[in-house]
Scaffold this motif. Sequence first.
Motif, PDB file in Angstrom:
ATOM      1  N   VAL A 284      32.941 -23.801  -6.304  1.00 36.26           N
ATOM      2  CA  VAL A 284      32.879 -25.443  -6.210  1.00 36.26           C
ATOM      3  C   VAL A 284      33.856 -25.553  -7.324  1.00 36.26           C
ATOM      4  N   SER A 285      34.857 -26.490  -6.993  1.00 37.22           N
ATOM      5  CA  SER A 285      35.945 -26.837  -7.997  1.00 37.22           C
ATOM      6  C   SER A 285      35.475 -27.799  -8.915  1.00 37.22           C
ATOM      7  N   PHE A 286      36.137 -28.078 -10.002  1.00 39.50           N
ATOM      8  CA  PHE A 286      35.842 -28.950 -10.905  1.00 39.50           C
ATOM      9  C   PHE A 286      35.738 -30.497 -10.484  1.00 39.50           C
ATOM     10  N   ARG A 287      36.326 -30.906  -9.462  1.00 39.57           N
ATOM     11  CA  ARG A 287      36.501 -32.099  -8.837  1.00 39.57           C
ATOM     12  C   ARG A 287      35.142 -32.217  -8.056  1.00 39.57           C
ATOM     13  N   GLN A 288      34.615 -31.122  -7.341  1.00 37.18           N
ATOM     14  CA  GLN A 288      33.501 -31.199  -6.470  1.00 37.18           C
ATOM     15  C   GLN A 288      32.314 -31.127  -7.383  1.00 37.18           C
ATOM     16  N   TYR A 289      32.329 -30.322  -8.382  1.00 42.05           N
ATOM     17  CA  TYR A 289      31.385 -30.300  -9.419  1.00 42.05           C
ATOM     18  C   TYR A 289      31.039 -31.943 -10.195  1.00 42.05           C
ATOM     19  N   ASP A 290      32.288 -32.620 -10.434  1.00 48.63           N
ATOM     20  CA  ASP A 290      32.047 -33.981 -11.212  1.00 48.63           C
ATOM     21  C   ASP A 290      31.207 -34.871  -9.862  1.00 48.63           C
ATOM     22  N   ARG A 291      31.748 -34.668  -8.523  1.00 47.46           N
ATOM     23  CA  ARG A 291      31.289 -35.395  -7.762  1.00 47.46           C
ATOM     24  C   ARG A 291      29.973 -35.371  -7.335  1.00 47.46           C
ATOM     25  N   LEU A 292      29.356 -33.914  -7.252  1.00 53.46           N
ATOM     26  CA  LEU A 292      28.101 -33.683  -7.154  1.00 53.46           C
ATOM     27  C   LEU A 292      27.060 -34.199  -8.279  1.00 53.46           C
ATOM     28  N   SER A 293      27.512 -33.995  -9.438  1.00 47.25           N
ATOM     29  CA  SER A 293      26.807 -34.333 -10.680  1.00 47.25           C
ATOM     30  C   SER A 293      26.737 -35.886 -10.645  1.00 47.25           C
ATOM     31  N   SER A 294      27.727 -36.578 -10.156  1.00 46.64           N
ATOM     32  CA  SER A 294      27.667 -38.045 -10.459  1.00 46.64           C
ATOM     33  C   SER A 294      26.902 -38.673  -9.129  1.00 46.64           C
ATOM     34  N   ASP A 295      26.748 -37.921  -7.795  1.00 43.93           N
ATOM     35  CA  ASP A 295      25.916 -38.272  -7.008  1.00 43.93           C
ATOM     36  C   ASP A 295      24.332 -38.453  -7.212  1.00 43.93           C
ATOM     37  N   LEU A 296      24.034 -37.089  -7.916  1.00 45.00           N
ATOM     38  CA  LEU A 296      22.701 -36.755  -8.269  1.00 45.00           C
ATOM     39  C   LEU A 296      22.324 -37.824  -9.462  1.00 45.00           C
ATOM     40  N   ALA A 297      23.321 -38.193 -10.392  1.00 43.29           N
ATOM     41  CA  ALA A 297      23.216 -39.242 -11.709  1.00 43.29           C
ATOM     42  C   ALA A 297      22.750 -40.491 -11.212  1.00 43.29           C
ATOM     43  N   SER A 298      23.302 -40.812  -9.917  1.00 42.31           N
ATOM     44  CA  SER A 298      23.055 -42.191  -9.228  1.00 42.31           C
ATOM     45  C   SER A 298      21.931 -42.108  -8.543  1.00 42.31           C
ATOM     46  N   TYR A 299      21.448 -41.115  -8.016  1.00 48.74           N
ATOM     47  CA  TYR A 299      20.082 -40.922  -7.489  1.00 48.74           C
ATOM     48  C   TYR A 299      18.996 -41.154  -8.411  1.00 48.74           C
ATOM     49  N   LEU A 300      19.113 -40.510  -9.609  1.00 49.79           N
ATOM     50  CA  LEU A 300      18.194 -40.382 -10.523  1.00 49.79           C
ATOM     51  C   LEU A 300      17.943 -41.769 -11.259  1.00 49.79           C
ATOM     52  N   GLN A 301      19.113 -42.393 -11.542  1.00 47.44           N
ATOM     53  CA  GLN A 301      19.305 -43.650 -12.109  1.00 47.44           C
ATOM     54  C   GLN A 301      18.794 -44.857 -10.973  1.00 47.44           C
ATOM     55  N   ASN A 302      19.468 -44.870  -9.938  1.00 47.33           N
ATOM     56  CA  ASN A 302      19.008 -46.086  -8.977  1.00 47.33           C
ATOM     57  C   ASN A 302      17.715 -45.920  -8.307  1.00 47.33           C
ATOM     58  N   ASP A 303      17.588 -44.470  -7.782  1.00 43.21           N
ATOM     59  CA  ASP A 303      16.454 -44.352  -6.884  1.00 43.21           C
ATOM     60  C   ASP A 303      15.172 -44.004  -7.537  1.00 43.21           C
ATOM     61  N   LEU A 304      15.366 -43.136  -8.528  1.00 41.20           N
ATOM     62  CA  LEU A 304      14.158 -42.960  -9.282  1.00 41.20           C
ATOM     63  C   LEU A 304      13.955 -43.608 -10.567  1.00 41.20           C
ATOM     64  N   LYS A 305      14.877 -44.648 -10.613  1.00 38.59           N
ATOM     65  CA  LYS A 305      14.750 -45.446 -11.734  1.00 38.59           C
ATOM     66  C   LYS A 305      14.607 -44.948 -13.306  1.00 38.59           C
ATOM     67  N   MET A 306      15.199 -43.729 -13.306  1.00 37.85           N
ATOM     68  CA  MET A 306      15.217 -43.136 -14.689  1.00 37.85           C
ATOM     69  C   MET A 306      16.177 -43.761 -15.670  1.00 37.85           C
ATOM     70  N   LYS A 307      15.705 -43.762 -16.971  1.00 28.71           N
ATOM     71  CA  LYS A 307      16.543 -44.554 -17.918  1.00 28.71           C
ATOM     72  C   LYS A 307      16.894 -43.480 -19.149  1.00 28.71           C
TER      73      LYS A 307
END
Length: 556
Positions: A49-72
């Motif tokens: 996994v490249s650094f670019r891919q790593y950042d994208r994957l973690s950003s996608d999961l961050a969006s899910y945690l914050q927007n879908d699961l409403k984690m703050k």
Amino acid sequence: MSHSWLQHYPANIKTEIEIPDGVHIANLIETTCRQYANKVALTCMGTDVSFRQYDRLSSDLASYLQNDLKMKKGDRVAIMLPNVIQFPVALQAAMKIGVICVNTNPLYTAREMRHQFVDSGAKALVIMDLFLDKLEEIIEDTEIEHVIVTSIGDQLPLWKSLLIKTVLKVKGMVPSHNLTVIPFKEALSKGSQSKKYQTPEISLDDIAVLQYTGGTTGVSKGAMLTQRNILANIYQIQEWAKPYILKGDEVILTALPLYHIFALSVNFLAFLTTGGRMILLPKPVPIENTVKAFKKYKITVMTGVNTLFNALNNSKAFQAVAPRDLKVALAGGMALQQSVAKEFQSITGTQVIEGFGLTEASPVTHCNPMHTVPPKGSIGLPLPSTNSKVLDEAGNEVPIGEVGELCIQGPQVMKGYWQRSDETDKTIKDGWLWTGDMAKQDEDGYFFIVDRKKDMILVSGFNVYPNEVEDVLASHPKVLEAAVIGIPSDSSGEKVKAFVVKKDDSLTESELKAYCEKNLTGYKRPRAYEFKDELPKSNVGKILRRELRDQEPASA
């Protein structure tokens, strides 16, 4: 207080570190990902996994945690994974939105999981599918609302993922369950389609990680490691290693588990953020699995405990492929045996550098310099911006060469124990962390661990606290009393021995073994048992573990 150790610092290593303004863990990693975007960041089971891919994957999961699961900000997410790509993805996702990570040993029993999840108040959990049966036993006792489940092969190519899933199911390793879960891949997909996450304002005093430890009393407690604590240790480690590493060029073997603070801070956070490539080993044992990594990759940096180095030394396959690119081999977690270090150096040509740390200090506080041969048995010198002294019970500094308790002061020292101010006050006094380790200092400022103040047992670098094991044993209906001590072990440094007074004469060793297998993770289980008519006690009825240790033959 003398800082005699500074005279032994290499000329180009600073004595103090600074945390740049505006930096927090997430944007430090993001900066690294931009700088080394096309380089490989993570490798696991042959997948890169490249650094670019790593950042994208973690950003996608961050969006899910914050927007879908409403984690703050300030919510807790538990991560219960072995060394797979999903671990650093999950941790960085949490860091991006100010969520606190609760690192959890995936080998924990249901009882151990319950305690950590209840105590931390975790709202969400990222877990491997192999452990869902244990979660199902205890989830109703916790505050966990969301379970994101992943498989060992989720970040691998489709053909390899399907093959691994098929093999695991055929072997019966993936338990059935009735939990409502969210597949990790689905979370990533939804996150990629959701609006971008928003990073809240993050200060250096915000808690980043709850890292559970037995502390000095045996009651499992969450060490509150703040952004400042972890960033300070990152910069301290990087400064210490600066003369020996090339940014963007190192290949880091990560055999130690990332849920352990040693690998988390050193391998992942300190070395990955220099642009290094982290080789993740989900299952380093049998040792042949680790040897394969040396065969396949030009490993330049590794961390390990004494047992890992010893296992490599005794592997003919390792001897046959002795790495010649290895520049840095760091040992911690337990005492490094001199014979092991000498043999490893004779095989590889690389000196094993011993350091010292503890969970409450994020963890590294001392390390031997790499440019010289340190005194035999030394844990080294205090890291930049770290003060260290040896005190007697009254808090007075003892003379050079005399034994007292090792105390630490520095920006890496924890904020305190989660929701346990009384335990914090026992451990941090006047700004100094009392480690519970008995130590001495020589005239040159090198420190040496002499013994552990408490009764803690150290099994392959993992702390085992007698109180917890004794509580489990004592809860068996046929046990009247129990006490445990550590006895020497050739393979793990120490192993747990249990002394048991029967309540029911029919009690057998095999019954106790089965009971401990259900209630204790592997390294905590007694490996030797002795039934006694009574246990030695003080005049107030306290069991005297010291007398049990004294009764053991030296060669036990």
